[in-house]
Design an enzyme around this catalytic site. Sequence first.
Site, PDB file in Angstrom:
ATOM      1  N   GLY A  48       0.816  -1.201   0.000  1.00 45.75           N
ATOM      2  CA  GLY A  48       0.000   0.000   0.000  1.00 45.75           C
ATOM      3  C   GLY A  48       0.846   1.245   0.000  1.00 45.75           C
ATOM      4  N   GLY A  49       0.205   2.371   0.242  1.00 41.38           N
ATOM      5  CA  GLY A  49       0.898   3.633   0.192  1.00 41.38           C
ATOM      6  C   GLY A  49       1.947   3.799   1.271  1.00 41.38           C
ATOM      7  CG  MET A  50       1.048   4.309   5.094  1.00 39.67           C
ATOM      8  SD  MET A  50       1.898   5.863   5.424  1.00 39.67           S
ATOM      9  CE  MET A  50       2.547   5.530   7.050  1.00 39.67           C
ATOM     10  N   GLY A  51       3.662   1.084   2.804  1.00 41.22           N
ATOM     11  CA  GLY A  51       4.701   0.070   2.816  1.00 41.22           C
ATOM     12  C   GLY A  51       4.207  -1.266   2.315  1.00 41.22           C
TER      13      GLY A  51
ATOM     14  CB  VAL B 226       1.443  -5.969   4.509  1.00 44.31           C
ATOM     15  CG1 VAL B 226       1.030  -6.610   5.834  1.00 44.31           C
ATOM     16  CG2 VAL B 226       1.077  -4.494   4.512  1.00 44.31           C
TER      17      VAL B 226
ATOM     18  CG  ASP C 161      -6.446   6.762   5.550  1.00 45.49           C
ATOM     19  OD1 ASP C 161      -7.319   7.294   4.838  1.00 45.49           O
ATOM     20  OD2 ASP C 161      -5.540   6.047   5.095  1.00 45.49           O
TER      21      ASP C 161
ATOM     22  CE  LYS D  95       1.164  -1.262   6.131  1.00 41.25           C
ATOM     23  NZ  LYS D  95       0.136  -0.201   6.029  1.00 41.25           N
TER      24      LYS D  95
END
Length: 574
Positions: free
Chosen positions: A32-35, A37, A145, A51
């Site tokens: 995803g946008g953060m990392g 998994v 979010d 993650k």
Amino acid sequence: MINGNDDILTPLGPLDPRETAGYRLLARIGEGGMGTVYLSRTRGGQPVAFKVIRREYGQDPDFRRRFEQEVRAARRVQGYHLVPVVDHDTTGPLPWIASEFVPGLSLADALTEHGPLPPAAVHQLVGCTARALGAIHAAEVVHRDLKPANILLGSTGPYVIDFGIARAADTTQLTRSGGVVGTPQYMSPEQALGEPVTAAADVFSLGLIAAVAATGRHPYGEGGATTLAVRIANTERAAPDLGGYPEPLRSLLERTLTADPAQRITTAELAELCERAAGRPLRAFDGWLPAPLMDRIARREAGAAHPPEPAQVPGATPTEPDAGAYRSAQPTETAPPRPSTPPPGPAHPPRPTAPPPAPPARSVRPALLAGGGVLAVALTALVTWALVRPDGGTAATGGSPSGGGRTAAAAPAAPQATATATATATSKQPTYTLLFEDKPFTLRGPASSTGTHVDLDAPKLFPGGKIGQVAGMELTYQAWGDADLRFLTPMGRSGGTTPEACRAGVDTDTLPVALPAKELKTGGTLAKGTVLCTVTSERNLAMLRITDVQPHSGGGLSPDLPDYVTTLTLWKIT
């Protein structure tokens, strides 16, 4: 993320790490946008979603500082319908966070693939999510979010993930141009305008989710993410038209989608409203979703128990970029055998034979579920931000909206008698099996710069534990930096010594994540007779009863920090 039909996991690629911080990575869950998994397991066999945060975030010192603060706050969160954080680290080149693994289906995927949910399922979904938000807010955390991709549908209900992480991203170099992080079409007006947000912002987001989950229609009409965000930001002057939504959904939307945060319904009130509208207890999950979805979830739960083999490329050597500085080797000392742990995935009762599906419903427009890319858009004179998080994955499943909406197949609601019987079964209190009782356990003041780590499940002390080597630990008593006693799992004070009183203490009298040296020296919080309780990293219930507080007898860097003489009792939670 849907791989094939029901596979939740994909094999590790040749460039994926095989081990990070002492966690062996078994398969890829999603990105995803953060990392990215991965599936991993604790030493006791508990499956976790691991993650690894993206490099551009990890290299930003502001992000690291806020990430540490927010994740520690998130680890205090306890309650139903939450995927708890069990471990994390910010000291290495790439920060990471490990949370309990739930092999469910994200609401985003469910809506895209199966269409809107029946009214009773929507109200049960929203009511349970409201209770989860209440627990998050009680720990002074705001999700920020909340969106369909951050709600997992399981056989035992919905689960909220990724709480506490979006706020960490707000201070990175990626958003210093006055921007905020979030998914535009699920933001509250105050968040879209870049104003401070409170718990009420999550309630607004949940109202938007309720509308889309029930009808496939966004309350602010059609259009791209940015278009909808502009309309949301302008709510005070142009409220959404809710006339086309049926009761009781319309009343729910009217009470959640108000421009003034102070006028929005509370999470407790919202849960009560939804339980009445659903016509069944919120925690009665037998057949709570349409039969095709329940079957889909069951297949994913079964498939997640057997991770795929890593992909092999001739001549390629799996690597872990920059991991050497923060990989933590497991302690070499031999620990007592661990208690057995349940198999991966949440348990669920047998399901009745499903009735035939209803006629197909209109599919959800994928545009409502997919987040934008990295954008820098001037929305109006009132709102400007940079969007840095695509809605392309989730922390626990990597679920990402996929195009091509399929039609829904809604199962009729279960009869009231069945719902009542199921409610009795699903609301059953946990049982506690005694593993050991009143085992002498002395926590001495730290004698080294790295401090003492404590594994209450073993039980075992690691007096020379390495900095960051906290996987599977519950406490660390440290002398370096700001000397303190740090709780790695939420720790509460109990008013009694029964397991029920112990668990209640964890939930209702949670201590701060760290007690500074000054507090420890005065003995105000941890005095003789104090009973401390925590749900351990192996999901057991541990009780530390302080029988004496003594001056430190081992020398070392902080001779004025006390020794705690305790007895330790451990129960297995089932």
